[in-house]
Design a protein around this motif. Structure first.
Motif, PDB file in Angstrom:
ATOM      1  N   THR A  33       2.510   4.438  -6.487  1.00  0.00           N
ATOM      2  CA  THR A  33       1.533   3.383  -6.778  1.00  0.00           C
ATOM      3  C   THR A  33       1.649   2.350  -5.674  1.00  0.00           C
ATOM      4  OG1 THR A  33       1.752   3.694  -9.171  1.00  0.00           O
ATOM      5  CG2 THR A  33       0.781   1.613  -8.411  1.00  0.00           C
ATOM      6  N   PRO A  52      -3.157   5.436  -6.468  1.00  0.00           N
ATOM      7  CA  PRO A  52      -3.634   4.312  -7.267  1.00  0.00           C
ATOM      8  C   PRO A  52      -3.107   2.989  -6.735  1.00  0.00           C
ATOM      9  CG  PRO A  52      -1.968   5.571  -8.454  1.00  0.00           C
ATOM     10  CD  PRO A  52      -2.312   6.354  -7.243  1.00  0.00           C
ATOM     11  N   ILE A  54      -2.618  -1.285  -7.208  1.00  0.00           N
ATOM     12  CA  ILE A  54      -2.597  -2.519  -7.986  1.00  0.00           C
ATOM     13  C   ILE A  54      -2.965  -3.633  -7.023  1.00  0.00           C
ATOM     14  CG2 ILE A  54      -1.155  -4.154  -9.265  1.00  0.00           C
ATOM     15  CD1 ILE A  54       0.605  -1.777 -10.079  1.00  0.00           C
ATOM     16  N   TYR A  55      -4.005  -4.373  -7.365  1.00  0.00           N
ATOM     17  CA  TYR A  55      -4.451  -5.455  -6.485  1.00  0.00           C
ATOM     18  C   TYR A  55      -4.202  -6.800  -7.153  1.00  0.00           C
ATOM     19  CZ  TYR A  55      -7.474  -8.740  -4.062  1.00  0.00           C
ATOM     20  OH  TYR A  55      -7.951  -9.834  -3.393  1.00  0.00           O
ATOM     21  N   THR A  72       5.967  -7.105 -10.218  1.00  0.00           N
ATOM     22  CA  THR A  72       5.402  -5.755 -10.258  1.00  0.00           C
ATOM     23  C   THR A  72       6.495  -4.714 -10.431  1.00  0.00           C
ATOM     24  OG1 THR A  72       3.646  -6.504  -8.763  1.00  0.00           O
ATOM     25  CG2 THR A  72       3.884  -4.135  -9.054  1.00  0.00           C
ATOM     26  N   GLY A 158      -8.572   4.813  -7.378  1.00  0.00           N
ATOM     27  CA  GLY A 158      -8.955   3.618  -8.113  1.00  0.00           C
ATOM     28  C   GLY A 158      -8.063   2.407  -7.880  1.00  0.00           C
ATOM     29  N   THR A 160      -6.703  -1.266  -9.694  1.00  0.00           N
ATOM     30  CA  THR A 160      -6.529  -2.070 -10.910  1.00  0.00           C
ATOM     31  C   THR A 160      -6.195  -3.498 -10.508  1.00  0.00           C
ATOM     32  OG1 THR A 160      -5.683  -0.143 -12.120  1.00  0.00           O
ATOM     33  CG2 THR A 160      -5.246  -2.323 -13.060  1.00  0.00           C
ATOM     34  N   GLU A 161      -7.005  -4.443 -10.934  1.00  0.00           N
ATOM     35  CA  GLU A 161      -6.742  -5.843 -10.610  1.00  0.00           C
ATOM     36  C   GLU A 161      -5.857  -6.474 -11.671  1.00  0.00           C
ATOM     37  OE1 GLU A 161      -9.876  -8.391  -9.381  1.00  0.00           O
ATOM     38  OE2 GLU A 161     -11.057  -6.774  -8.467  1.00  0.00           O
ATOM     39  N   LYS A 162      -4.855  -7.220 -11.209  1.00  0.00           N
ATOM     40  CA  LYS A 162      -3.936  -7.891 -12.122  1.00  0.00           C
ATOM     41  C   LYS A 162      -3.686  -9.310 -11.662  1.00  0.00           C
ATOM     42  CE  LYS A 162      -1.607  -3.782 -13.876  1.00  0.00           C
ATOM     43  NZ  LYS A 162      -0.302  -3.180 -14.254  1.00  0.00           N
TER      44      LYS A 162
END
Length: 313
Positions: A33, A52, A54-55, A72, A158, A160-162
């Motif tokens: 990731t 994948p 994580i943004y 994270t 893809g 995913t914004e966090k």
């Protein structure tokens, strides 16, 4: 095995060394990731490489990057945390390891998996030997640029914004101003062609031949410590143990004897051409092509021949 990749950007795109982390994860057959901070366009680009992402859009300096990566890591609980071996990563990696009581291995050039363990290979004693390191538990690892190939496009995994809330107490230092030389905009680590000059160039006028060949080839100028200390070129161009670690497709060493302090920073180059009047110069031991002769006579000929070739393209 789970891996978390910290993908660093230059403000516009992901750094090439960071993208190589994707190939490193695939070589380990691990589940990866990627974490990207502050650059949504880069996040989309990396997701298109089949990993994948994580943004998180809440970090701007070493303190806040460290906080975001720490949170994270707590959430993802990876077995390996990978970073490119950049100046920023050299600050962040030991902070994460110390804060979370994890192992830390820097400047790794190879990884191999045996059963459930990973063996990390890195140069030691100025690159004269290789050491193999095994870490008990989770490891924070920085990877030397050029150690793994750039990844190829794959199915989009893809983004995913966090959100990560950064407490004011996490910021220990505030950057008031940044002063950069124009030459510091040159990215040696990302260059595909580097032409470097050493003490053997003799004087600053001769060193301009190195700059001219680099220009003709569309490359970047590198240097050993003596030309920099003598003021022929900015310290931003230094290649070696106390400078930049590089791995271009082509490295041309001009008037460089091949001291360990320099070769440890460029020995990962794909193809090395060395020019030196001393046929016993150590640089020839790692060169693919060795040219024995006066560098100030050879470089003008090379420059003219390269101009002819470029003119035909």
């Amino acid at each position: 095995m789970k891996a978390l990749l910290f993908i660093e950007t230059d403000g516009e795109k992901a750094l090439g060394g960071s993208l190589e982390l994707i190939s490193a994860v695939k070589a380990l057959d691990a589940e990866g990731t990627a974490l990207i901070v502050g650059n949504r366009a880069a996040a989309d680009t990396v997701a298109a490489l089949g990993i994948p992402v994580i943004y998180i859009d809440t970090a701007a300096d070493c303190d806040t990057f460290t906080e975001v990566l720490s949170e994270t890591v707590k959430e993802q609980n990876p077995d390996i945390i990978l970073l490119a071996n950049t100046a920023l990563a050299k600050d962040i990696a030991p902070r994460i390891a110390g804060r979370m009581c994890l192992g830390c291995v820097s400047d790794v050039i190879g990884m191999s998996k045996t059963d459930s363990k990973v063996i990390y290979t890195r140069p030691a004693y100025g690159g004269t030997i290789l050491e193999h390191i095994e870490v008990e538990g989770t490891a924070v690892v920085t990877i030397r640029n050029g150690s793994f190939p750039k990844p190829e496009a794959a199915s989009n995994a893809g983004v995913t914004e966090k959100k990560v809330e950064i407490p004011a107490s996490a910021v220990k230092a505030k950057i008031v101003d940044t002063v950069k030389e124009i030459s510091e905009s040159v990215n040696l680590e990302e260059a595909e062609v580097i032409v470097s000059g050493g003490r053997g160039m003799g004087n600053p006028e001769n060193f301009k031949l190195v700059e001219e060949l680099a220009r003709v080839l569309g490359g970047v100028v590198g240097a050993t410590r003596p030309p920099i200390e003598d003021g022929w070129i900015s310290r931003a161009h230094q290649v070696g143990q106390s400078g930049k670690i590089v791995a271009p497709k082509l490295y041309i060493a001009c008037g460089i004897s091949g001291a360990t302090q320099h070769t440890s920073g460029m020995s990962g180059s794909n193809y090395i051409v060395a020019i030196n009047k001393d046929e016993d110069a150590p640089i020839f031991e790692i060169a693919n092509v060795a040219i024995v002769g006066n560098v100030t006579e050879i470089l003008p000929v090379m420059i003219e021949e390269m101009k002819k070739v470029k003119g035909k393209e």
